[in-house]
Scaffold this motif. Structure first.
Motif, PDB file in Angstrom:
ATOM      1  N   ILE A 179       0.840  -1.204   0.000  1.00 45.83           N
ATOM      2  CA  ILE A 179       0.000   0.000   0.000  1.00 45.83           C
ATOM      3  C   ILE A 179       0.874   1.252   0.000  1.00 45.83           C
ATOM      4  N   ASP A 180       1.936   1.236   0.795  1.00 48.36           N
ATOM      5  CA  ASP A 180       2.846   2.389   0.829  1.00 48.36           C
ATOM      6  C   ASP A 180       3.480   2.632  -0.535  1.00 48.36           C
ATOM      7  N   ASP A 181       3.895   1.569  -1.195  1.00 52.52           N
ATOM      8  CA  ASP A 181       4.489   1.719  -2.529  1.00 52.52           C
ATOM      9  C   ASP A 181       3.484   2.293  -3.516  1.00 52.52           C
ATOM     10  N   ILE A 182       2.236   1.799  -3.453  1.00 51.60           N
ATOM     11  CA  ILE A 182       1.204   2.293  -4.375  1.00 51.60           C
ATOM     12  C   ILE A 182       0.924   3.770  -4.101  1.00 51.60           C
ATOM     13  N   ASN A 183       0.869   4.148  -2.810  1.00 56.10           N
ATOM     14  CA  ASN A 183       0.619   5.550  -2.464  1.00 56.10           C
ATOM     15  C   ASN A 183       1.741   6.453  -2.972  1.00 56.10           C
ATOM     16  N   LYS A 184       2.976   5.947  -2.913  1.00 54.33           N
ATOM     17  CA  LYS A 184       4.093   6.725  -3.460  1.00 54.33           C
ATOM     18  C   LYS A 184       3.929   6.926  -4.961  1.00 54.33           C
ATOM     19  N   GLU A 185       3.529   5.864  -5.649  1.00 49.78           N
ATOM     20  CA  GLU A 185       3.310   5.971  -7.090  1.00 49.78           C
ATOM     21  C   GLU A 185       2.181   6.955  -7.393  1.00 49.78           C
ATOM     22  N   ILE A 186       1.118   6.894  -6.568  1.00 52.34           N
ATOM     23  CA  ILE A 186      -0.005   7.819  -6.780  1.00 52.34           C
ATOM     24  C   ILE A 186       0.466   9.263  -6.589  1.00 52.34           C
ATOM     25  N   GLN A 187       1.243   9.501  -5.523  1.00 53.35           N
ATOM     26  CA  GLN A 187       1.740  10.849  -5.270  1.00 53.35           C
ATOM     27  C   GLN A 187       2.624  11.335  -6.421  1.00 53.35           C
ATOM     28  N   LYS A 188       3.444  10.424  -6.932  1.00 51.95           N
ATOM     29  CA  LYS A 188       4.310  10.773  -8.060  1.00 51.95           C
ATOM     30  C   LYS A 188       3.488  11.175  -9.276  1.00 51.95           C
ATOM     31  N   GLU A 189       2.461  10.382  -9.568  1.00 48.05           N
ATOM     32  CA  GLU A 189       1.600  10.694 -10.712  1.00 48.05           C
ATOM     33  C   GLU A 189       0.828  11.993 -10.478  1.00 48.05           C
ATOM     34  N   MET A 190       0.396  12.213  -9.224  1.00 49.46           N
ATOM     35  CA  MET A 190      -0.327  13.446  -8.916  1.00 49.46           C
ATOM     36  C   MET A 190       0.574  14.668  -9.119  1.00 49.46           C
ATOM     37  N   ASP A 191       1.826  14.573  -8.682  1.00 47.76           N
ATOM     38  CA  ASP A 191       2.757  15.687  -8.888  1.00 47.76           C
ATOM     39  C   ASP A 191       2.962  15.961 -10.372  1.00 47.76           C
ATOM     40  N   GLN A 192       3.074  14.874 -11.149  1.00 48.63           N
ATOM     41  CA  GLN A 192       3.248  15.047 -12.582  1.00 48.63           C
ATOM     42  C   GLN A 192       1.998  15.663 -13.209  1.00 48.63           C
ATOM     43  N   LYS A 193       0.850  15.257 -12.704  1.00 43.75           N
ATOM     44  CA  LYS A 193      -0.407  15.815 -13.223  1.00 43.75           C
ATOM     45  C   LYS A 193      -0.513  17.303 -12.900  1.00 43.75           C
ATOM     46  N   ASP A 194      -0.117  17.665 -11.656  1.00 40.57           N
ATOM     47  CA  ASP A 194      -0.156  19.082 -11.276  1.00 40.57           C
ATOM     48  C   ASP A 194       0.775  19.914 -12.156  1.00 40.57           C
ATOM     49  N   ALA A 195       1.956  19.353 -12.432  1.00 41.87           N
ATOM     50  CA  ALA A 195       2.908  20.079 -13.275  1.00 41.87           C
ATOM     51  C   ALA A 195       2.348  20.288 -14.681  1.00 41.87           C
ATOM     52  N   LEU A 196       1.735  19.241 -15.243  1.00 48.10           N
ATOM     53  CA  LEU A 196       1.157  19.370 -16.579  1.00 48.10           C
ATOM     54  C   LEU A 196      -0.024  20.332 -16.575  1.00 48.10           C
ATOM     55  N   THR A 197      -0.798  20.316 -15.481  1.00 46.05           N
ATOM     56  CA  THR A 197      -1.936  21.245 -15.394  1.00 46.05           C
ATOM     57  C   THR A 197      -1.446  22.685 -15.388  1.00 46.05           C
ATOM     58  N   LYS A 198      -0.379  22.934 -14.626  1.00 50.25           N
ATOM     59  CA  LYS A 198       0.190  24.292 -14.607  1.00 50.25           C
ATOM     60  C   LYS A 198       0.725  24.677 -15.986  1.00 50.25           C
ATOM     61  N   MET A 199       1.345  23.701 -16.667  1.00 46.79           N
ATOM     62  CA  MET A 199       1.863  23.975 -18.006  1.00 46.79           C
ATOM     63  C   MET A 199       0.714  24.308 -18.955  1.00 46.79           C
ATOM     64  N   LYS A 200      -0.390  23.578 -18.810  1.00 52.12           N
ATOM     65  CA  LYS A 200      -1.537  23.847 -19.674  1.00 52.12           C
ATOM     66  C   LYS A 200      -2.092  25.245 -19.409  1.00 52.12           C
TER      67      LYS A 200
END
Length: 576
Positions: A359-380
Motif C-alpha cells: 500500500i505504501d508503494d502504491i501511495n508513493k506511485e499515486i503521489q508521483k503521478e499526482m505531482d506530474q499531473k499538477d505540473a502538466l496542469t500548470k503547463m496547460k
C-alpha cells in the motif's frame, strides 16, 4: 722539446680528461633523475590501480536496488557493513589523490626539469669545448710562428756565413759579394720579422692561456657545479614531496578508519535479534494444553464448540479403509514461487506487513503521478494564458493517460486496503491459550449465536486465506500448530459426516481439497484450533477449516445417509 711546451701539453690533456669525466658524471646525474621519475610514475600507477580495485570491491558488495540485500539494512550489522563500504570508497579516493599529487607535483615537474637540465648541460659543455678548441688553436699558431722564427734565424746565419766567405775570397767579383751581402741582410730582416711575430703570438697565447685556465674554464666548471647542485637539491625536494603527499592524506584516511570503527561499535545484537523476531512473527497463537483422556471410565463424546450442528441430514460417502500421510503446518514445505497477489500464503502478521508495504508503494506511485499531473496542469494553464508558448490541447492526452494511471493505482490501493482490513480484523487477541480436546467434545449451547458471531479467518495450515462467501457463516479459526504427522500406526474410526459449505483448495501438506456440497467422513473433531480432520476415500484424508463444513456426529453413519437420501429432518446425534 722544451719543458714549457711539455707542461702546456700536459695541462691541456688533463683539462680534456676532466671535461670527459664531468660529462660522464653529469650524464649519470640526468639518468638518475629520469630513474627516480620513473619510480614515482610506477608508484602513481600502483596507487591508481589500488584505488580502482578498492572502489570495485566496495561497489561489488554494495546492496543492489530492489533486492533482498536492501531489506537487510534494517539490521545494525548490515548498516555497519554498508558504512564500512562507504568509508572504504572514500579511502580509495585518498589513494587517487595521492596518485594525482604525485603526477602533478613530482612527475610533471621532474620531466620538465630534466629537459631543462639536458639543455643547460649541453650549453656548458659546448662552451667548455669551444674554449678548449680556442686555446688549442692559439697554441698551434704560437708553435707555427716559433718554427718560422727558428727557420728564418738559421737561414740568416747561413746567409751571413756565405757573405763572409764571399767577401774573404779575392777571386769573387765585387758584384757577387754585393749580392751575398744583400741576401744576408734580407735573411736577417726576415728573421727579425719572424721574431717579432713569434713574440706577438707568444704574448697573445700567454694572455689567452691565463684567461682560459683562470677565468673561462673555472667559470664553466662553476656553472656545471651549480647545475649539479641544483639537480641534487631538486631530487631531494622531490623525495620530500613524495613523503608529504602521503602525509597530507593521513588525516582523511584516519577519519575513514575512525568511521569504520564507529560503524562497528554501532552494531546492536539485541536490536538485530528483535528485528528478526518482528520480521518473522506469524501472529498465530500457540495451541492449548491437551486434556487427559481417562479411558478407565465411560465417557460421552459431545459436540465441540467449533462444530456446526444442523437439523438436516446428509448422505455419507463411501467409507475408506486407509488414510494419507503428511507433515502439517508450520513444518510443511512452502510452495515455490511468488505466491498469490494478496499474500494469503503468509501467516497473518507477515501478510499484514507485506500488504502495508504494498500500500505504501502504491501511495508513493499515486503521489508521483499526482505531482506530474499538477505540473502538466500548470503547463496547460500557461499555454492557455500564453498561446505563443504552446498548444494547450497538446497536454490533454498525457493528462488523460495520467488520470487513468491514477485511477488504476487508486483501485489497486483500495483492493490491498481491503485485504489489510481483513487481516487486521483476523489477527488474534492475546488471551489464554485454547485447550485441545482429544476425544472429548462438548455440545454447543447456541448454534445460531456461533454462526452469526463467528470470526472471518479462513486460514489454511500455511496461513493462507480465501475470499469470504457469507459473513453470517464464517467462523474464526484460532491459529495453532497441528501435530507434526498423521498417526502411522492405526486408522482413526469414523465419528460422523460433514458437508462442505464452501470450496477449499488444500495446497499444503496435511490439508485436503473439497468442493462445495461434497460429503466427507469426519475422523477427528475440531480440538479448538479451527480444523477438522476428514476422509474422502481409502487414499485421501486431511484437514479442512471447520468453518467451511457442516458437521454431523453420529455413531451410526447409515442412519445419517438414510436421512439425507429420504429428506428426513434428522438432527445431529451425540456420539456415545
Amino acid at each position: 722539446m722544451d719543458l714549457g711546451k711539455v707542461e702546456t701539453l700536459v695541462k691541456a690533456q688533463q683539462l680534456r680528461d676532466q671535461f670527459d669525466n664531468l660529462e660522464k658524471h653529469t650524464q649519470w646525474g640526468i639518468d638518475f633523475v629520469e630513474k627516480y621519475t620513473k619510480f614515482v610514475k610506477e608508484r602513481s600507477e600502483i596507487e591508481i590501480n589500488y584505488a580502482k580495485q578498492i572502489r570495485n570491491l566496495s561497489k561489488k558488495y554494495q546492496p543492489k536496488k530492489n533486492s533482498k540485500e536492501e531489506e537487510e539494512n534494517k539490521y545494525s550489522s548490515c548498516r555497519a557493513f554498508l558504512s564500512t563500504l562507504n568509508e572504504l570508497n572514500d579511502y580509495a579516493g585518498q589513494h587517487e589523490l595521492i596518485a594525482e599529487n604525485l603526477t602533478s607535483q613530482i612527475i610533471s615537474e621532474l620531466t620538465r626539469y630534466t629537459q631543462e637540465l639536458k639543455t643547460e648541460r649541453k650549453s656548458h659543455f659546448h662552451d667548455g669545448r669551444k674554449a678548449q678548441q680556442h686555446i688549442e688553436n692559439s697554441w698551434k699558431q704560437l708553435e707555427s710562428s716559433k718554427r718560422r722564427f727558428e727557420r728564418d734565424c738559421k737561414e740568416a746565419d747561413r746567409a751571413q756565413q756565405y757573405f763572409e766567405k764571399m767577401d774573404a775570397d779575392i777571386n769573387v767579383t765585387k758584384a757577387d759579394v754585393e749580392k751575398a751581402r744583400q741576401q744576408a741582410q734580407m735573411r736577417h730582416q726576415m728573421a727579425a720579422d719572424s721574431k717579432g711575430e713569434y713574440s706577438s703570438y707568444l704574448q697573445k697565447f700567454n694572455q689567452e692561456q691565463n684567461e682560459h685556465y683562470y677565468t673561462l674554464i673555472p667559470h664553466i666548471f662553476q656553472k656545471i657545479q651549480e647545475m649539479e647542485e641544483r639537480r641534487i637539491e631538486r631530487v631531494g625536494e622531490s623525495m620530500k614531496t613524495f613523503a608529504e603527499v602521503d602525509r597530507q592524506v593521513l588525516p582523511i584516511v584516519s577519519k575513514c578508519l575512525d568511521g569504520m570503527t564507529k560503524a562497528a561499535e554501532s552494531i546492536e545484537p539485541k536490536s538485530d535479534s528483535k528485528q528478526v523476531v518482528e520480521s518473522y512473527k506469524s501472529g498465530f497463537e500457540p495451541p492449548g494444553d491437551v486434556e487427559f483422556e481417562d479411558y478407565s471410565q465411560p465417557m460421552k463424546r459431545t459436540v465441540s464448540e467449533s462444530s456446526l450442528s444442523n437439523s438436516r441430514g446428509e448422505a455419507k460417502p463411501e467409507k475408506p479403509s486407509s488414510k494419507s500421510k503428511g507433515k502439517l503446518w508450520p513444518f510443511i514445505k512452502k510452495n515455490k514461487g511468488s505466491g498469490p497477489e494478496d499474500f494469503s500464503h503468509l501467516p497473518p502478521e507477515q501478510r499484514r506487513k507485506k500488504l502495508q508495504a504494498k500500500i505504501d508503494d502504491i501511495n508513493k506511485e499515486i503521489q508521483k503521478e499526482m505531482d506530474q499531473k499538477d505540473a502538466l496542469t500548470k503547463m496547460k494553464d500557461v499555454y492557455v494564458k500564453n498561446p505563443q508558448m504552446g498548444d494547450p490541447s497538446s497536454v490533454d492526452p498525457r493528462l488523460a493517460e495520467i488520470s487513468q494511471t491514477i485511477e488504476k493505482l487508486q483501485f489497486e490501493a483500495q483492493k490491498f486496503e481491503g485485504w489489510l482490513a481483513e487481516v487486521e480484523g483476523r489477527l488474534p487477541v492475546k488471551s489464554d491459550p485454547p485447550r485441545r480436546q482429544s476425544g472429548l467434545y462438548e455440545t454447543q449451547n447456541n448454534i445460531q449465536t456461533t454462526v452469526n458471531n463467528c470470526a472471518q479467518d479462513r486460514e489454511s495450515p500455511d496461513g493462507s486465506y480465501t475470499e469470504e462467501q457469507s459473513s453470517e457463516t464464517q467462523i474464526k479459526v484460532p491459529s495453532t500448530e497441528f501435530d507434526d504427522e498423521f498417526d502411522d500406526e492405526e486408522t482413526l474410526p469414523t465419528i460422523g459426516t460433514c458437508k462442505a459449505l464452501y470450496p477449499f483448495e488444500g495446497h499444503n501438506e496435511g490439508t485436503i481439497s473439497v468442493a462445495e456440497g461434497e460429503l466427507l467422513y469426519v475422523i477427528e473433531e475440531d480440538k479448538g484450533d479451527g480444523w477438522t480432520r476428514v476422509r474422502r476415500n481409502e487414499e485421501e484424508e486431511g484437514y479442512v477449516p471447520t468453518s467451511y463444513v457442516e458437521v454431523f456426529l453420529d455413531t451410526n453413519a447409515k442412519a445419517d445417509i438414510f436421512c439425507v437420501h429420504h429428506s428426513v429432518n434428522c438432527s445431529p446425534i451425540t456420539a456415545v
